[in-house]
Enzyme design. Structure first.
Site, PDB file in Angstrom:
ATOM      1  N   CYS A 102       0.828  -1.205   0.000  1.00 47.69           N
ATOM      2  CA  CYS A 102       0.000   0.000   0.000  1.00 47.69           C
ATOM      3  C   CYS A 102       0.862   1.254   0.000  1.00 47.69           C
ATOM      4  O   CYS A 102       1.394   1.651  -1.032  1.00 47.69           O
ATOM      5  CB  CYS A 102      -0.989  -0.023   1.157  1.00 47.69           C
ATOM      6  N   HIS A 191      -3.723  -5.048   0.769  1.00 50.53           N
ATOM      7  CA  HIS A 191      -3.271  -5.431   2.113  1.00 50.53           C
ATOM      8  C   HIS A 191      -3.430  -6.939   2.341  1.00 50.53           C
ATOM      9  O   HIS A 191      -4.462  -7.387   2.835  1.00 50.53           O
ATOM     10  CB  HIS A 191      -4.071  -4.688   3.177  1.00 50.53           C
ATOM     11  N   GLU A 193      -2.058  -8.531   4.618  1.00 55.13           N
ATOM     12  CA  GLU A 193      -1.979  -8.776   6.064  1.00 55.13           C
ATOM     13  C   GLU A 193      -3.307  -8.513   6.775  1.00 55.13           C
ATOM     14  O   GLU A 193      -3.508  -8.984   7.907  1.00 55.13           O
ATOM     15  CB  GLU A 193      -0.867  -7.912   6.682  1.00 55.13           C
TER      16      GLU A 193
END
Length: 263
Positions: A102, A191, A193
């Protein structure tokens, strides 16, 4: 913070822990550790947003670094952002592996700015252009789908990739979803994660800040009830990239100012 074992990594946190992240996960450190960490590794935490940085003379002791996302602009002039940029330049010159997520994806040079189509929030189908990727780590992945669903929450984007970069993924909203530079740089706009509950909390915060409309936020959250991100596949891509070449330690990035890698 130490998991034990031989390999050593550092998380450079470029955002404050939200109350939700602290309550549910114990902070973003644990979110990144769960996504990218493996057994037998040591992970250290540096809160770069508060001015905490690793010693430049000890960078070689780390097998890799993770820099988190940030509410700050990747092209900002905050002192800690500029210092992070210098660190990036150093690691690039050392040929360390860099994975930009990002904010970090937007920080590696080229041309970056506000997305022409506005906020991208929710799950996005990303088309992987495997045949165009010049990196050997992509071949090491074996069979990967031609498209994956990833969590997105950003209003900036990469207009033009930095010199020497190859776009390896795109979507119907963002032309540069992933790119590589040789075998040591990988940028990902989304993202891998994040979990859906983290995204929902971030949506609520954006609504409360009047950054996005409530109807828009509610629509995104409703869609999350019946869809899932391809987190395992995306995290496998990240882990394979960051550990592909032991002689060139990995670096996982999610935040720094732009144009760091331009000569």
């Amino acid at each position: 913070m130490e998991m034990g074992g031989e390999k050593r990594y550092a998380l450079l946190l470029a955002a404050k822990d939200s109350e939700y992240a602290k309550k549910v996960y114990g902070g973003y450190y644990n979110v990144f550790l769960a996504a990218f960490g493996e057994e037998g590794e040591r992970w250290d935490l540096y809160r770069v947003i508060d001015g905490e940085f690793p010693d430049m003379n000890e960078l070689q002791k780390y097998d890799g670094f993770v820099i988190s996302g940030s509410p700050s602009d990747a092209y900002g002039n905050d002192f800690w952002v500029l210092k992070l940029c210098f660190l990036l330049q150093t690691l690039h010159s050392m040929k360390k592996k860099v994975l930009g997520i990002c904010f970090g994806h937007q920080s590696m040079g080229g041309k970056v700015g506000k997305a022409y189509t506005g906020w991208d929030v929710g799950l996005r189908k990303v088309n992987i252009l495997k045949d165009s990727a010049p990196c050997c780590f992509v071949d090491d992945l074996g069979e990967i789908p031609t498209s994956v669903s990833i969590i997105e929450i950003h209003q900036d984007e990469v207009y033009e990739v930095p010199f020497g970069a190859e776009v390896i993924a795109c979507s119907d909203k963002t032309g540069v979803e992933m790119f590589t530079i040789g075998d040591h740089i990988l940028g990902i706009q989304g993202h891998p994660e994040y979990t859906k509950d983290i995204l929902c909390n971030l949506i609520d915060r954006l609504v409360n800040m009047d950054a996005i409309e409530r109807d828009f936020g509610d629509k995104v959250k409703f869609g999350l009830q019946t869809a899932e991100p391809d987190r395992k596949c995306l995290q496998r891509i990240c882990r394979t990239f960051s550990r592909d070449d032991i002689s060139s330690p990995p670096f996982v990035l999610t935040g720094c100012p732009p144009f760091c890698f331009l000569s």
